[in-house]
Design a protein around this motif. Structure first.
Motif, mmCIF file in Angstrom:
data_model
loop_
_atom_site.group_PDB
_atom_site.id
_atom_site.type_symbol
_atom_site.label_atom_id
_atom_site.label_comp_id
_atom_site.label_asym_id
_atom_site.label_seq_id
_atom_site.Cartn_x
_atom_site.Cartn_y
_atom_site.Cartn_z
ATOM 1 N N SER A 169 4.824 10.504 -4.615
ATOM 2 C CA SER A 169 5.248 10.179 -6.177
ATOM 3 C C SER A 169 4.495 11.396 -7.095
ATOM 4 C CB SER A 169 4.473 8.755 -6.407
ATOM 5 O OG SER A 169 4.051 8.264 -7.640
ATOM 6 N N HIS A 170 5.346 11.511 -7.784
ATOM 7 C CA HIS A 170 4.334 12.221 -9.064
ATOM 8 C C HIS A 170 3.858 11.546 -10.570
ATOM 9 C CE1 HIS A 170 4.550 15.844 -12.108
ATOM 10 N NE2 HIS A 170 4.827 14.455 -13.196
ATOM 11 N N GLY A 171 2.411 12.428 -10.240
ATOM 12 C CA GLY A 171 1.418 11.390 -11.562
ATOM 13 C C GLY A 171 0.870 10.801 -10.712
ATOM 14 N N GLY A 172 0.593 10.044 -9.337
ATOM 15 C CA GLY A 172 0.001 9.276 -8.391
ATOM 16 C C GLY A 172 0.588 8.015 -8.235
ATOM 17 N N VAL A 173 -0.522 6.704 -7.933
ATOM 18 C CA VAL A 173 -0.168 6.216 -7.262
ATOM 19 C C VAL A 173 -0.144 4.667 -7.623
ATOM 20 C CG1 VAL A 173 0.242 7.120 -4.397
ATOM 21 C CG2 VAL A 173 -1.830 5.700 -5.646
ATOM 22 N N LEU A 174 0.057 3.632 -7.125
ATOM 23 C CA LEU A 174 -0.015 2.293 -8.376
ATOM 24 C C LEU A 174 -1.088 1.447 -7.821
ATOM 25 C CD1 LEU A 174 3.173 1.177 -9.557
ATOM 26 C CD2 LEU A 174 1.775 2.578 -10.284
ATOM 27 N N ASP A 175 -1.822 0.661 -7.910
ATOM 28 C CA ASP A 175 -2.960 0.666 -7.485
ATOM 29 C C ASP A 175 -3.258 -1.020 -8.135
ATOM 30 O OD1 ASP A 175 -4.563 0.752 -9.196
ATOM 31 O OD2 ASP A 175 -6.240 2.475 -7.713
ATOM 32 N N ARG A 176 -3.935 -1.780 -7.373
ATOM 33 C CA ARG A 176 -4.227 -3.131 -8.638
ATOM 34 C C ARG A 176 -4.827 -2.617 -10.307
ATOM 35 N NH1 ARG A 176 -8.606 -6.062 -4.649
ATOM 36 N NH2 ARG A 176 -8.516 -3.565 -4.182
ATOM 37 N N ASP A 177 -5.539 -1.691 -10.432
ATOM 38 C CA ASP A 177 -5.808 -1.433 -11.260
ATOM 39 C C ASP A 177 -4.559 -0.169 -11.868
ATOM 40 O OD1 ASP A 177 -8.033 -2.577 -11.067
ATOM 41 O OD2 ASP A 177 -9.227 -1.215 -9.968
#
Length: 118
Positions: free
Chosen positions: A62-70
């Motif tokens: 993913s460009h820009g990072g992954v999603l997490d709970r925050d």
């Protein structure tokens, strides 16, 4: 069934994976791993295959990072979701979509079903 998640951030792939290992279980029946596109995809795949040799693995960048709970974990992030379920049936497969995407998708689905032992 146990489901666990972990996310880490580091600009160097090896260090990010080492940090991630500190917060993930030693075994899994399935693992989904996603990572910022700056990371070495071949190294991520090899690391996860070594850590979870019998697990169905699904991943991507993913460009820009992954999603997490925050929210968005940002640049350099790597995230993993592991599933431990001895009674589960997990399978994963990939096919090149070049030529005939519909046929490739159908074959990938059949391969994943075979991989799951179904």
């Amino acid at each position: 069934m146990k489901v666990r998640t972990a996310t880490t951030r580091h600009n160097q792939t090896a260090q990010a994976l080492a940090q991630l290992d500190q917060n993930t279980p030693r075994s899994a029946d399935a693992a989904l791993i996603f990572y910022d596109c700056q990371h070495d995809a071949v190294a991520v795949q090899a690391h996860m295959r070594n850590r979870y040799p019998k697990a169905a693995l699904i991943g991507g960048s993913s460009h820009g990072g992954v999603l997490d709970r925050d929210g968005v974990a940002g640049p350099g992030s790597v995230g993993v979701l592991t599933i431990e379920d001895a009674d589960g049936a997990f399978g994963a497969a990939i096919r090149d979509k070049a030529g005939d995407p519909a046929t490739a998708a159908e074959q990938a689905l059949r391969d994943a079903i075979d991989d799951a032992g179904c």
